[in-house]
Motif scaffolding. Structure first.
Motif, PDB file in Angstrom:
ATOM      1  N   VAL A 161       0.888  -1.180  -0.094  1.00 45.92           N
ATOM      2  CA  VAL A 161      -0.094  -0.065   0.126  1.00 45.92           C
ATOM      3  C   VAL A 161       1.002   1.227  -0.085  1.00 45.92           C
ATOM      4  O   VAL A 161       2.001   1.323   0.589  1.00 45.92           O
ATOM      5  CB  VAL A 161      -0.795   0.191   1.298  1.00 45.92           C
ATOM      6  N   THR A 162       0.611   2.138  -0.765  1.00 43.60           N
ATOM      7  CA  THR A 162       1.004   3.475  -0.812  1.00 43.60           C
ATOM      8  C   THR A 162       0.223   4.903  -0.480  1.00 43.60           C
ATOM      9  O   THR A 162      -0.897   4.270  -0.465  1.00 43.60           O
ATOM     10  CB  THR A 162       1.768   3.724  -2.223  1.00 43.60           C
ATOM     11  N   VAL A 163       0.692   5.701  -0.398  1.00 45.29           N
ATOM     12  CA  VAL A 163      -0.247   6.986  -0.091  1.00 45.29           C
ATOM     13  C   VAL A 163       0.080   7.857  -1.049  1.00 45.29           C
ATOM     14  O   VAL A 163       1.217   8.683  -1.136  1.00 45.29           O
ATOM     15  CB  VAL A 163       0.121   7.573   1.331  1.00 45.29           C
ATOM     16  N   ALA A 164      -1.136   8.167  -1.943  1.00 51.78           N
ATOM     17  CA  ALA A 164      -0.811   9.065  -2.929  1.00 51.78           C
ATOM     18  C   ALA A 164      -1.512  10.568  -2.449  1.00 51.78           C
ATOM     19  O   ALA A 164      -2.526  10.454  -1.650  1.00 51.78           O
ATOM     20  CB  ALA A 164      -1.568   8.689  -4.173  1.00 51.78           C
ATOM     21  N   TRP A 165      -1.140  11.612  -2.949  1.00 55.15           N
ATOM     22  CA  TRP A 165      -1.658  12.885  -2.603  1.00 55.15           C
ATOM     23  C   TRP A 165      -2.483  13.453  -3.816  1.00 55.15           C
ATOM     24  O   TRP A 165      -1.985  13.672  -4.726  1.00 55.15           O
ATOM     25  CB  TRP A 165      -0.568  13.979  -2.158  1.00 55.15           C
TER      26      TRP A 165
ATOM     27  N   VAL B 295      -7.952   3.372 -10.136  1.00 53.29           N
ATOM     28  CA  VAL B 295      -7.242   4.600  -9.925  1.00 53.29           C
ATOM     29  C   VAL B 295      -6.093   4.747 -10.774  1.00 53.29           C
ATOM     30  O   VAL B 295      -5.319   3.871 -10.951  1.00 53.29           O
ATOM     31  CB  VAL B 295      -6.708   4.648  -8.101  1.00 53.29           C
ATOM     32  N   LYS B 296      -5.780   5.918 -11.224  1.00 53.72           N
ATOM     33  CA  LYS B 296      -4.646   6.420 -12.047  1.00 53.72           C
ATOM     34  C   LYS B 296      -3.661   7.243 -11.352  1.00 53.72           C
ATOM     35  O   LYS B 296      -4.025   8.124 -10.677  1.00 53.72           O
ATOM     36  CB  LYS B 296      -4.932   7.151 -13.443  1.00 53.72           C
ATOM     37  N   ILE B 297      -2.686   6.781 -11.017  1.00 55.26           N
ATOM     38  CA  ILE B 297      -1.398   7.527 -10.306  1.00 55.26           C
ATOM     39  C   ILE B 297      -0.680   8.457 -11.005  1.00 55.26           C
ATOM     40  O   ILE B 297       0.041   7.707 -12.033  1.00 55.26           O
ATOM     41  CB  ILE B 297      -0.579   6.636  -9.428  1.00 55.26           C
ATOM     42  N   ALA B 298      -0.891   9.605 -11.065  1.00 54.35           N
ATOM     43  CA  ALA B 298       0.129  10.568 -11.863  1.00 54.35           C
ATOM     44  C   ALA B 298       1.349  11.096 -11.183  1.00 54.35           C
ATOM     45  O   ALA B 298       2.192  11.416 -11.764  1.00 54.35           O
ATOM     46  CB  ALA B 298      -0.678  11.773 -12.398  1.00 54.35           C
ATOM     47  N   GLU B 299       1.463  11.093  -9.856  1.00 51.54           N
ATOM     48  CA  GLU B 299       2.424  11.596  -9.028  1.00 51.54           C
ATOM     49  C   GLU B 299       3.721  10.733  -8.943  1.00 51.54           C
ATOM     50  O   GLU B 299       3.395   9.543  -9.192  1.00 51.54           O
ATOM     51  CB  GLU B 299       2.098  12.298  -7.643  1.00 51.54           C
ATOM     52  N   THR B 300       4.698  11.477  -8.744  1.00 49.61           N
ATOM     53  CA  THR B 300       5.930  10.530  -8.660  1.00 49.61           C
ATOM     54  C   THR B 300       6.146   9.788  -7.302  1.00 49.61           C
ATOM     55  O   THR B 300       7.144   9.041  -7.042  1.00 49.61           O
ATOM     56  CB  THR B 300       7.400  11.279  -8.899  1.00 49.61           C
ATOM     57  N   GLY B 301       5.342  10.242  -6.129  1.00 47.85           N
ATOM     58  CA  GLY B 301       5.406   9.609  -4.909  1.00 47.85           C
ATOM     59  C   GLY B 301       5.205   8.273  -4.794  1.00 47.85           C
ATOM     60  O   GLY B 301       5.613   7.632  -3.612  1.00 47.85           O
ATOM     61  N   SER B 302       4.733   7.260  -5.707  1.00 48.97           N
ATOM     62  CA  SER B 302       4.380   6.097  -5.796  1.00 48.97           C
ATOM     63  C   SER B 302       5.615   5.312  -6.131  1.00 48.97           C
ATOM     64  O   SER B 302       5.474   4.103  -6.355  1.00 48.97           O
ATOM     65  CB  SER B 302       3.158   5.789  -6.598  1.00 48.97           C
TER      66      SER B 302
END
Length: 466
Positions: free
Chosen positions: A303-307, A369-376
């Motif tokens: 599990v990750t936390v996206a903003w 969900v589509k993750i666009a940020e680099t935090g993942s």
């Protein structure tokens, strides 16, 4: 009799050309020009329906003189709540008067459903006109009954001729006008068919000018192409104030609403809805729906936390690494950028010592969900390493961080808030960038007392935690 003029209009940018050519000279796209025949009487409709606002040259509907920006009077524009917290979040806090909003989405995503529910709620406090060009009034009434929408004060109209629509609009002056959809509306003086480049552009321009002059808020439904882009000319997205996209497949219980353009708020907010028999309902705790509640540990899953906008969102990412069949390894990423996946695999080989050149690598972000940020980045790499080594990561672990080409772990924005949000959901082990560790003595540090918060500087240090 005057001869009809022929133009060639680009379907991507809306630029007009006097002759056909393979490439549009404005946006440089190939094979996007379509033929448009303009009637000699175009622009001279016999009726008086749109005369008051069709003369304006610009989309704003204003014809003013040059003046200093500091001397322009700024009036108060109080936002109106839509009655949905998730929709208000995506719009930037509510509906702005005199704004033009375009709602796009795949067939069956729930565009008409969410707008009919909105119209029912808004009609209790202001005049609302719902114009449908895709279904009869009987079908609309049946859908409203199924969704249990209060339609006692909702005005409806089934019409595709925009001049007939504007005749009723100018007479009734509703505060909210809903057009379902802009692709079926047409102006009779234009020779092209409804849904064509010119029809969509001119209809949208006419509605936008009316909104700016009258103060009426307009919501339009827009279709999307198979690539996921809004159908019609690209200039359509430049005309309107806000463009929001409703994502989700008919077989999924959840729908995601995000803004791709918003002149009155941020474009990175995400709204989450659940599709029920009674329509679309707000999801108060989106993180809970994207997490596996079984509690079973599995290799390649964490599990990750996206903003997303102004709030953290807990998302489960999965990786599957397997021997390539036939000697040609595949790289497939669902919910994240495939190009970034290729880069992360190269970093993992160079600085992590894991060779996946002969392995199939599949990435999936759970829940659509589509993750666009680099935090993942760090979560994706550790999920790949977990699957490659067939070593499960404890379900109580949260991972986030950006990975540089040198194998360094870079900090992300709102790192402390991400950790605190994960702690609220019961997570006890955190692998985060060293720079994102809560400061000693801070309120966040006190909340995390007794928890395992591991700060890493390099990819090698992160891999050692598996």
């Amino acid at each position: 009799m005057a001869k009809a003029k022929i133009h060639y209009v680009c379907t991507d940018c809306g630029a007009s050309h006097s002759k056909w050519q393979g490439q549009c000279s404005q946006c440089l796209e190939w094979n996007t020009l379509q033929t448009f025949r303009e009637s000699p009487s175009a622009g001279h409709h016999s009726g008086q329906t749109a005369a008051a606002f069709s003369k304006a040259a610009g989309y704003s509907g204003e014809q003013s003189q040059v003046q200093l920006l500091g001397e322009v009077e700024i009036g108060e524009l109080p936002r109106t709540s839509s009655g949905s917290d998730e929709l208000d979040r995506v719009l930037g806090g509510g509906i702005v008067p005199a704004s033009v909003i375009l709602l796009g989405g795949y067939p069956g995503a729930g565009k008409s459903t969410i707008l009919l529910q909105l119209a029912g709620r808004m009609s209790a406090q202001q005049d609302v006109l719902y114009v449908t060009g895709e279904e009869s009034l009987q079908q609309l009434a049946m859908r409203a009954q199924r969704l249990r929408v209060d339609v006692s004060r909702l005005q409806v109209m089934a019409e595709s001729d925009l001049h007939e629509v504007m005749a009723q609009v100018t007479a009734r002056k509703p505060q909210l006008l809903i057009i379902d959809s802009i692709q079926v509306m047409f102006l009779s003086e234009l020779q092209s068919a409804a849904g064509g480049v010119t029809q969509v552009r001119e209809c949208a321009a006419l509605l936008t000018r009316y909104a700016k002059q009258s103060g009426t808020t307009i919501l339009m439904v827009g279709h999307v192409t198979k690539e996921g882009a809004l159908a019609g000319p690209k200039v359509l997205e430049h005309i309107i104030d806000t463009s929001i996209l409703l994502e989700g497949t008919p077989d999924s219980r959840f729908r995601l609403l995000r803004a791709t353009k918003n002149r009155f708020g941020a474009v990175n907010e995400l709204g989450v809805f659940a599709m029920l028999d009674s329509g679309l309902k707000d999801v108060k705790n989106p993180s809970a729906i994207f997490l596996d509640q079984t509690g079973e540990e599995a290799a390649g899953s964490l599990v990750t936390v996206a903003w997303e906008g102004s709030r953290p969102l807990l998302i489960e990412v999965q990786a599957l690494v397997d021997d390539a069949a036939g000697g040609s390894p595949r790289r497939l990423a669902v919910g994240t950028d495939p190009q970034r996946l290729a880069m992360l695999l190269a970093v993992l080989h160079k600085h992590g010592g894991l060779q996946c050149h002969d392995q199939d690598v599949f990435i999936n972000v759970v829940g659509g969900v589509k993750i666009a940020e680099t935090g993942s980045d760090l979560a994706l790499v550790l999920a790949i390493a977990s699957s490659f080594r067939n070593r499960a990561i404890p379900r109580s672990t949260i991972v986030f961080g950006e990975i540089g080409l040198g194998g360094e772990i870079r900090p992300v924005t709102s790192g402390t808030e991400r950790i605190v949000e994960a702690r609220k959901h019961g997570f006890e082990r955190f692998i985060v960038p060293k720079a994102n560790l809560p400061k000693a003595g801070s309120a966040a540090a006190r909340q995390l007392e007794g928890q395992s918060v591991i700060g890493v500087r390099t990819l090698a240090e992160a891999l050692d935690q598996l």
